[in-house]
Design a protein around this motif. Structure first.
Motif, PDB file in Angstrom:
ATOM      1  N   THR A  99       1.006  -1.211  -0.026  1.00  0.00           N
ATOM      2  CA  THR A  99      -0.112  -0.015   0.059  1.00  0.00           C
ATOM      3  C   THR A  99       1.030   1.403  -0.034  1.00  0.00           C
ATOM      4  OG1 THR A  99      -0.106   0.030   2.308  1.00  0.00           O
ATOM      5  CG2 THR A  99      -1.843  -1.383   1.289  1.00  0.00           C
ATOM      6  N   ASN A 100       0.257   2.284  -0.267  1.00  0.00           N
ATOM      7  CA  ASN A 100       1.057   3.641  -0.416  1.00  0.00           C
ATOM      8  C   ASN A 100       0.403   4.636   0.624  1.00  0.00           C
ATOM      9  OD1 ASN A 100       3.034   5.299  -2.015  1.00  0.00           O
ATOM     10  ND2 ASN A 100       0.957   6.225  -2.726  1.00  0.00           N
ATOM     11  N   SER A 101       1.261   5.270   1.269  1.00  0.00           N
ATOM     12  CA  SER A 101       0.677   6.299   2.151  1.00  0.00           C
ATOM     13  C   SER A 101       0.725   7.857   1.702  1.00  0.00           C
ATOM     14  CB  SER A 101       1.509   6.176   3.700  1.00  0.00           C
ATOM     15  OG  SER A 101       2.738   6.876   3.433  1.00  0.00           O
ATOM     16  N   ASP A 102       1.707   7.984   0.293  1.00  0.00           N
ATOM     17  CA  ASP A 102       1.775   9.410  -0.094  1.00  0.00           C
ATOM     18  C   ASP A 102       1.934  10.289   1.101  1.00  0.00           C
ATOM     19  OD1 ASP A 102       1.367   9.160  -2.728  1.00  0.00           O
ATOM     20  OD2 ASP A 102      -0.670   9.492  -2.655  1.00  0.00           O
ATOM     21  N   GLU A 103       2.936   9.843   2.236  1.00  0.00           N
ATOM     22  CA  GLU A 103       3.429  10.458   3.288  1.00  0.00           C
ATOM     23  C   GLU A 103       2.601  11.297   3.900  1.00  0.00           C
ATOM     24  OE1 GLU A 103       6.377  10.014   4.052  1.00  0.00           O
ATOM     25  OE2 GLU A 103       7.579   9.370   2.703  1.00  0.00           O
ATOM     26  N   THR A 104       1.216  10.889   4.171  1.00  0.00           N
ATOM     27  CA  THR A 104       0.183  11.469   4.797  1.00  0.00           C
ATOM     28  C   THR A 104      -0.425  10.373   5.846  1.00  0.00           C
ATOM     29  OG1 THR A 104      -1.533  10.409   3.161  1.00  0.00           O
ATOM     30  CG2 THR A 104      -0.683  12.964   2.835  1.00  0.00           C
ATOM     31  N   LEU A 105      -0.549  11.095   7.020  1.00  0.00           N
ATOM     32  CA  LEU A 105      -0.887  10.094   8.290  1.00  0.00           C
ATOM     33  C   LEU A 105      -2.413   9.489   7.841  1.00  0.00           C
ATOM     34  CD1 LEU A 105      -0.156   9.055  10.702  1.00  0.00           C
ATOM     35  CD2 LEU A 105      -1.164  11.076  11.971  1.00  0.00           C
ATOM     36  N   ASP A 106      -3.443  10.164   7.598  1.00  0.00           N
ATOM     37  CA  ASP A 106      -4.546   9.693   7.213  1.00  0.00           C
ATOM     38  C   ASP A 106      -4.505   8.321   6.204  1.00  0.00           C
ATOM     39  OD1 ASP A 106      -5.720  11.555   8.871  1.00  0.00           O
ATOM     40  OD2 ASP A 106      -6.502  12.842   7.079  1.00  0.00           O
ATOM     41  N   ARG A 107      -3.789   8.502   5.280  1.00  0.00           N
ATOM     42  CA  ARG A 107      -3.706   7.457   4.316  1.00  0.00           C
ATOM     43  C   ARG A 107      -2.859   6.496   5.234  1.00  0.00           C
ATOM     44  NH1 ARG A 107      -3.011   8.445  -2.051  1.00  0.00           N
ATOM     45  NH2 ARG A 107      -3.638   6.191  -1.766  1.00  0.00           N
ATOM     46  N   GLU A 108      -1.946   6.573   5.913  1.00  0.00           N
ATOM     47  CA  GLU A 108      -1.091   5.399   6.571  1.00  0.00           C
ATOM     48  C   GLU A 108      -2.288   4.674   7.465  1.00  0.00           C
ATOM     49  OE1 GLU A 108       2.907   6.131   7.889  1.00  0.00           O
ATOM     50  OE2 GLU A 108       2.401   5.390   9.883  1.00  0.00           O
ATOM     51  N   VAL A 109      -2.792   5.701   8.107  1.00  0.00           N
ATOM     52  CA  VAL A 109      -3.663   4.828   9.048  1.00  0.00           C
ATOM     53  C   VAL A 109      -4.797   3.802   8.623  1.00  0.00           C
ATOM     54  CG1 VAL A 109      -5.602   5.561  10.794  1.00  0.00           C
ATOM     55  CG2 VAL A 109      -3.585   6.804  10.785  1.00  0.00           C
ATOM     56  N   ALA A 110      -5.469   4.486   7.402  1.00  0.00           N
ATOM     57  CA  ALA A 110      -6.254   3.558   6.454  1.00  0.00           C
ATOM     58  C   ALA A 110      -5.652   2.427   6.065  1.00  0.00           C
ATOM     59  CB  ALA A 110      -6.733   4.571   5.253  1.00  0.00           C
ATOM     60  N   ALA A 111      -4.491   2.516   5.643  1.00  0.00           N
ATOM     61  CA  ALA A 111      -3.738   1.256   4.865  1.00  0.00           C
ATOM     62  C   ALA A 111      -3.361   0.325   5.973  1.00  0.00           C
ATOM     63  CB  ALA A 111      -2.137   1.893   4.339  1.00  0.00           C
ATOM     64  N   THR A 112      -3.143   0.639   7.194  1.00  0.00           N
ATOM     65  CA  THR A 112      -2.747  -0.016   8.480  1.00  0.00           C
ATOM     66  C   THR A 112      -4.244  -0.898   8.870  1.00  0.00           C
ATOM     67  OG1 THR A 112      -1.384   1.345   9.315  1.00  0.00           O
ATOM     68  CG2 THR A 112      -2.067  -0.153  10.957  1.00  0.00           C
ATOM     69  N   LYS A 113      -5.321  -0.462   8.781  1.00  0.00           N
ATOM     70  CA  LYS A 113      -6.580  -0.916   9.113  1.00  0.00           C
ATOM     71  C   LYS A 113      -6.732  -1.819   7.647  1.00  0.00           C
ATOM     72  CE  LYS A 113     -11.478   0.544   9.922  1.00  0.00           C
ATOM     73  NZ  LYS A 113     -11.879  -0.349   8.953  1.00  0.00           N
ATOM     74  N   LEU A 114      -6.655  -1.696   6.701  1.00  0.00           N
ATOM     75  CA  LEU A 114      -6.865  -2.404   5.600  1.00  0.00           C
ATOM     76  C   LEU A 114      -6.176  -3.618   5.876  1.00  0.00           C
ATOM     77  CD1 LEU A 114      -8.290  -2.753   2.810  1.00  0.00           C
ATOM     78  CD2 LEU A 114      -6.367  -1.868   1.849  1.00  0.00           C
ATOM     79  N   LEU A 115      -4.916  -3.535   5.785  1.00  0.00           N
ATOM     80  CA  LEU A 115      -3.778  -4.737   6.077  1.00  0.00           C
ATOM     81  C   LEU A 115      -4.067  -5.695   7.297  1.00  0.00           C
ATOM     82  CD1 LEU A 115      -0.509  -2.904   4.833  1.00  0.00           C
ATOM     83  CD2 LEU A 115      -2.197  -4.708   3.723  1.00  0.00           C
ATOM     84  N   ARG A 116      -4.742  -5.211   8.388  1.00  0.00           N
ATOM     85  CA  ARG A 116      -5.051  -5.798   9.479  1.00  0.00           C
ATOM     86  C   ARG A 116      -6.280  -6.460   9.328  1.00  0.00           C
ATOM     87  NH1 ARG A 116      -4.931  -2.369  15.103  1.00  0.00           N
ATOM     88  NH2 ARG A 116      -5.024  -4.692  15.928  1.00  0.00           N
ATOM     89  N   GLU A 117      -7.379  -6.006   8.638  1.00  0.00           N
ATOM     90  CA  GLU A 117      -8.442  -6.525   8.330  1.00  0.00           C
ATOM     91  C   GLU A 117      -8.037  -7.871   7.257  1.00  0.00           C
ATOM     92  OE1 GLU A 117     -10.733  -3.382   6.681  1.00  0.00           O
ATOM     93  OE2 GLU A 117     -11.451  -2.687   8.672  1.00  0.00           O
ATOM     94  N   ASN A 118      -7.077  -7.446   6.482  1.00  0.00           N
ATOM     95  CA  ASN A 118      -6.537  -8.732   5.589  1.00  0.00           C
ATOM     96  C   ASN A 118      -5.712  -9.848   6.242  1.00  0.00           C
ATOM     97  OD1 ASN A 118      -7.691  -8.318   2.505  1.00  0.00           O
ATOM     98  ND2 ASN A 118      -7.439  -6.392   3.450  1.00  0.00           N
TER      99      ASN A 118
END
Length: 361
Positions: A99-118
């Motif tokens: 996943t890609n955060s684009d160096e933004t915290l909101d996207r990193e938080v969302a990516a962490t949630k997605l990967l944990r859900e997977n």
């Protein structure tokens, strides 16, 4: 028309075994006799059965996948790091979800949630927030194995792999100072207010600021720039510190334009990362300046274009692929329940000289 998925019940029926036995064989857990295994696998192949990793993970606790959150997957730095991770992970028969955060915290938080859900077995993260990162703390508290790459998070007890940013930057700027340059500018992504920068400069006046490893890479490289000047007994002109607000080549281009319109302008520039160097070089070209006759230049990160321009750009080459491999090995060890204190591995970059530095002594 969407193809119908073959179920494990159909495989079990075709092999003449129970669903539980077929699950053990296809999920690679528990015991099943050799002849039974062969029969189940043969039927699964014939029917085109594809295992459901999420379902298998609910049974075994493992999905044999890891998640990676990169700052910018389009950058050469992360492309090489991801290749290094892949070298190790795929060699052990695991898959990667990137996943890609684009160096933004909101996207990193969302990516962490997605990967944990997977249900990934572990995470490799290049964190945006080095001070807090509650989403990463929550994941670790929940038992998620994790390795950080390029940056360390304050108080987060996980393995970290990065490069020697301070020392490498200090050595690069020292080369410029030894060549007689006394107006050396630095262009770095330092999204901050003036007060923080002033406080940092004040703290670094007599000694390195505390907790440097807990700062972002750009701040560490600024510390190296300051250390080189201090070693030469030189005062740093704050006007030569071009703090770029935003990690983009365009922002760096604008910062370089400010630097090169100063009077007197810098005789040399140190670019703190690849994107900073791309933007800086665009401004140098637009103003019709030549490197190194008009301006000496050293960049942190070695990019392909640096070999295409004459005479070439001196660069600090990060062991990007080795960074990825090291992080992957640490993570796989933790997934395998390795014990012990968190490891903090620092790799040494190397300087590549191509002729972008001119002596003015």
């Amino acid at each position: 028309m969407k193809a119908r998925k073959v179920t494990i019940v159909e495989v079990a029926k075709g092999a003449g075994v129970s669903t539980a036995t077929a699950s053990r064989v296809l999920g690679k857990y528990g015991y099943a006799g050799g002849e039974t295994k062969e029969r189940v696998l043969a039927v699964a192949t014939k029917l085109g059965y594809q295992p459901n990793k999420i379902a298998r993970g609910l049974i075994t606790g493992r999905t044999r996948t890891i998640g990676v959150i990169a700052g910018d997957i389009s950058s050469p730095f992360y492309a090489a790091v991801l290749r290094g991770i892949s070298d190790v992970v795929e060699g052990h028969g695991l898959g990667m979800l990137i996943t890609n955060s684009d160096e933004t915290l909101d996207r990193e938080v969302a990516a962490t949630k997605l990967l944990r859900e997977n249900q990934v077995d572990g995470l490799i993260v290049s964190p945006c927030d080095v001070a807090d990162s509650p989403h990463l703390r929550e994941a670790v508290k929940a038992g998620m194995p994790m390795a950080l790459i390029d940056r360390k998070v304050r108080g987060l007890l996980v393995d970290t792999v990065a490069v020697e940013n301070v020392q490498s930057s200090r050595d690069a700027v020292r080369r410029l100072l030894m060549a007689g340059h006394r107006r050396v500018g630095i262009i770095a992504e330092l999204a901050t207010d003036e007060t923080r920068l002033k406080d940092f400069l004040a703290a670094a006046k007599n000694q390195p600021p505390e907790g440097l490893q807990l700062l972002s890479t750009s701040w560490q490289r600024l510390a190296g720039y300051l250390e080189a000047h201090r070693a030469f007994g030189l005062e740093v002109d704050p006007n030569l510190i071009l703090a770029v607000n935003g990690h983009s080549a365009l922002a760096a281009q604008n910062a370089a334009l400010v630097a090169l319109t100063k009077n007197p302008r810098p005789t040399a520039l140190f670019c703190a990362d690849g994107l900073m160097s791309v933007g800086t070089m665009a401004t140098i070209s637009a103003k019709g300046l030549q490197v190194p006759s008009d301006l000496s230049m050293i960049c942190f990160d070695d990019l392909d274009w640096m070999t295409f321009v004459g005479p070439g750009i001196d660069a600090i080459a990060q062991p990007r692929r080795r960074l990825g491999r090291a992080a992957a090995r640490l993570l796989l060890a933790r997934i395998g329940e390795a014990q012990g204190a968190p490891r903090d591995i620092r790799l040494s970059p190397r300087m590549i000289e191509r002729g972008s530095l001119r002596s003015i002594r």
